[in-house]
Design an enzyme around this catalytic site. Sequence first.
Site, PDB file in Angstrom:
ATOM      1  N   GLU A  68       0.846  -1.194   0.000  1.00 36.74           N
ATOM      2  CA  GLU A  68       0.000   0.000   0.000  1.00 36.74           C
ATOM      3  C   GLU A  68       0.882   1.245   0.000  1.00 36.74           C
ATOM      4  O   GLU A  68       1.995   1.223   0.550  1.00 36.74           O
ATOM      5  CB  GLU A  68      -0.895  -0.020   1.253  1.00 36.74           C
ATOM      6  CG  GLU A  68      -1.786   1.208   1.381  1.00 36.74           C
ATOM      7  CD  GLU A  68      -2.858   1.073   2.457  1.00 36.74           C
ATOM      8  OE1 GLU A  68      -2.910   0.027   3.135  1.00 36.74           O
ATOM      9  OE2 GLU A  68      -3.638   2.032   2.614  1.00 36.74           O
ATOM     10  N   GLU A 214     -12.678  -1.720   2.278  1.00 35.52           N
ATOM     11  CA  GLU A 214     -13.293  -1.550   3.605  1.00 35.52           C
ATOM     12  C   GLU A 214     -14.349  -0.443   3.625  1.00 35.52           C
ATOM     13  O   GLU A 214     -14.315   0.455   4.471  1.00 35.52           O
ATOM     14  CB  GLU A 214     -12.211  -1.280   4.659  1.00 35.52           C
ATOM     15  CG  GLU A 214     -11.269  -2.453   4.840  1.00 35.52           C
ATOM     16  CD  GLU A 214     -10.342  -2.351   6.050  1.00 35.52           C
ATOM     17  OE1 GLU A 214     -10.189  -1.247   6.617  1.00 35.52           O
ATOM     18  OE2 GLU A 214      -9.777  -3.393   6.429  1.00 35.52           O
ATOM     19  N   TYR A 285      -7.195  -8.986  11.337  1.00 36.00           N
ATOM     20  CA  TYR A 285      -5.918  -8.776  12.023  1.00 36.00           C
ATOM     21  C   TYR A 285      -6.072  -9.285  13.449  1.00 36.00           C
ATOM     22  O   TYR A 285      -7.100  -9.024  14.088  1.00 36.00           O
ATOM     23  CB  TYR A 285      -5.541  -7.293  12.040  1.00 36.00           C
ATOM     24  CG  TYR A 285      -5.218  -6.743  10.663  1.00 36.00           C
ATOM     25  CD1 TYR A 285      -3.974  -6.936  10.085  1.00 36.00           C
ATOM     26  CD2 TYR A 285      -6.176  -6.036   9.941  1.00 36.00           C
ATOM     27  CE1 TYR A 285      -3.684  -6.428   8.822  1.00 36.00           C
ATOM     28  CE2 TYR A 285      -5.894  -5.530   8.678  1.00 36.00           C
ATOM     29  CZ  TYR A 285      -4.638  -5.740   8.126  1.00 36.00           C
ATOM     30  OH  TYR A 285      -4.350  -5.243   6.872  1.00 36.00           O
ATOM     31  N   GLU A 337      -6.783  -9.218   3.219  1.00 37.68           N
ATOM     32  CA  GLU A 337      -5.918  -8.661   4.277  1.00 37.68           C
ATOM     33  C   GLU A 337      -5.994  -9.581   5.482  1.00 37.68           C
ATOM     34  O   GLU A 337      -7.078  -9.793   6.029  1.00 37.68           O
ATOM     35  CB  GLU A 337      -6.355  -7.255   4.705  1.00 37.68           C
ATOM     36  CG  GLU A 337      -6.046  -6.179   3.704  1.00 37.68           C
ATOM     37  CD  GLU A 337      -6.350  -4.767   4.228  1.00 37.68           C
ATOM     38  OE1 GLU A 337      -6.142  -4.500   5.430  1.00 37.68           O
ATOM     39  OE2 GLU A 337      -6.799  -3.947   3.414  1.00 37.68           O
ATOM     40  N   GLN A 391       1.181  -6.723   5.395  1.00 34.60           N
ATOM     41  CA  GLN A 391       1.569  -6.389   4.055  1.00 34.60           C
ATOM     42  C   GLN A 391       2.927  -7.031   3.768  1.00 34.60           C
ATOM     43  O   GLN A 391       3.316  -7.925   4.513  1.00 34.60           O
ATOM     44  CB  GLN A 391       1.615  -4.867   3.905  1.00 34.60           C
ATOM     45  CG  GLN A 391       0.228  -4.230   4.147  1.00 34.60           C
ATOM     46  CD  GLN A 391       0.102  -2.784   3.706  1.00 34.60           C
ATOM     47  OE1 GLN A 391       0.966  -2.247   3.044  1.00 34.60           O
ATOM     48  NE2 GLN A 391      -0.991  -2.122   4.102  1.00 34.60           N
TER      49      GLN A 391
HETATM   50  O1  AHR Z   1      -3.167  -2.876   6.036  1.00 30.58           O
HETATM   51  C1  AHR Z   1      -3.310  -1.654   6.730  1.00 30.58           C
HETATM   52  C2  AHR Z   1      -4.720  -1.120   6.669  1.00 30.58           C
HETATM   53  O2  AHR Z   1      -5.577  -1.986   7.355  1.00 30.58           O
HETATM   54  C3  AHR Z   1      -5.339  -1.005   5.302  1.00 30.58           C
HETATM   55  O3  AHR Z   1      -5.041   0.196   4.689  1.00 30.58           O
HETATM   56  C4  AHR Z   1      -6.795  -1.087   5.572  1.00 30.58           C
HETATM   57  O4  AHR Z   1      -7.515  -1.655   4.514  1.00 30.58           O
HETATM   58  C5  AHR Z   1      -6.883  -1.898   6.833  1.00 30.58           C
HETATM   59  O5  AHR Z   1      -7.705  -1.310   7.745  1.00 30.58           O
END
Ligand code: AHR
Length: 539
Positions: A68, A214, A285, A337, A391
């Site tokens: 990103e 998102e 996450y 993600e 990432q």
């Molecule tokens: O990966 C970091 C961020 O996490 C991304 O920009 C977003 O899509 C997510 O909230």
Amino acid sequence: MERREFLTRTAATALAAVTPAAVLGSTANSESLPAASDSNPNAPSTVSLDTRQTVATVSPYLFGSFLEHLGRAIYDGIYQPGSPLSDAHGFRKDVLAEVRALGVPLIRYPGGNFVSGYFWQDGIGPQAQRPRILDRAWDSLETNQVGVDEFMAWCKLAGARPLMAVNLGSDTPMNASNLVEYCNVPQGTKWSDMRRANGVSQPYGIHHWCLGNEMDGPWQIGHCDATAYGYRAADAARQMKAVDPGIKVTACGSSSPGMPTYLEWERQVLEQCYEVVDYLSLHRYFNLPQKDEKPDYPRFLAQNLELDREVAQVGAVCDLVGARLKSRKTLRLSFDEWNVWYGSTGGDGKRKYAPHLIEETYNLGDALLVGGCINSLLRNAKRIEIACLAQLVNVIAPLMTNDQGVLRQTTYFPYRWALQLARGEVLAISHNGPGYETEPLGMAPYLDVVATLDNNRLCLLALNRDTSRTRTMECHFTAAHPGRILSAFTLTGSDLTATNTFAQPKNVLPERLPLPAPGRRMTIELPAQSYSVMQFELA
Ligand code: AHR
């Protein structure tokens, strides 16, 4: 702390009500998960494998990644003109060599939150004439020195394909389709001729596209309700496919199961766009839960089971909508993600170029959970066709750079094993063994095991969640069985907080895993708190 609280100032306010408990939920494990029992907590686990029984083919895109325009991912990560480590185009050669050697198949770009304020035309044409933009998502200075053409040139060098995201936040479906025209139409139209004028005569043929990012999140530029986004996504999908009917597009699912609209968002979005999209996205996450003000590692290491549950829940909503629409299509999922993310805070770049943002330092414990997530993705390979470790470089990443070189963080190792060894077919596994109680998951097995078969190469990937004991795995093979050990490694150690740093880059490294002679029955000892990979040639 819920990760959204540190994304942006606005996000922090909007999501104050999203608690970790809400994120974790409370339903039972899905049926596809290994059975665990606590009748004899010290009993070995048994893993029975019939090499003829397969569950799914591993998609070539199951272990993609993500770059990103955020912090130092692009600038100083993959692109650092003037550095002695960079080539004539400004690409970091050492980073390219690592990515190429990993074999990352697919890379999502250019965001993330960034894409929702990104005007792609700012990033094409002569670099000296490109505008300097204030990126609202990360409050950073965007010089646009890397745009779609530079990214595609980099992908070619890296041997990766792009997963291109379009802006459906501040920009229109029409301009998203202009980008498809710029990238995929050979020539003779406004945007394809613009690409050619910019020095790229052949179309890129970009196959995979994300319809925004998102859009359920109040922090997202252009955030809207599910029905409005569903219309927008359908419109964009139609326009983009009118330009290139061969492309595949992904609609945004929820940004996290902790969102108050989770699953209802998916339902409402898909009611508008089910027939014109090819995938629905999931994001996840994991952070480190605390117990009595100390890290709760047993619970942490069980969290990948929640990823299995998220896939089951989102898949069920896809099927519900498909059934209501009497569709003949089964929608596949794009887990575009996923990662561990809890230590590094702050999404405010203070209007700087390449600021140090969310540069998570990963430890051994984090690598073990990444291994668990890899197992979950493989277990769900029937439904998941695309997934991206978020990432790749510097930002919540397995690879870190400084001016002298590139560092492999702990999470690099399970990711590399997945990329290089988990191929072919996922095998059906019957797994029984002891487990432990975790809140709110219920019983989690100590061992989490998956197997893949690629021609006559069998790979086992095993997480031992027990933080204090070696665990025994008794493997019984039916039909074919291992005849030769090709490799066996484990990532383990006494200190789950151990990290690799530029000063001590070899602090956490895989070590050889001793194995018994290969055969129909093998008793394998998996060290406490470990993630292991074993590759065999079948007899
Ligand atoms: O990966 C970091 C961020 O996490 C991304 O920009 C977003 O899509 C997510 O909230």
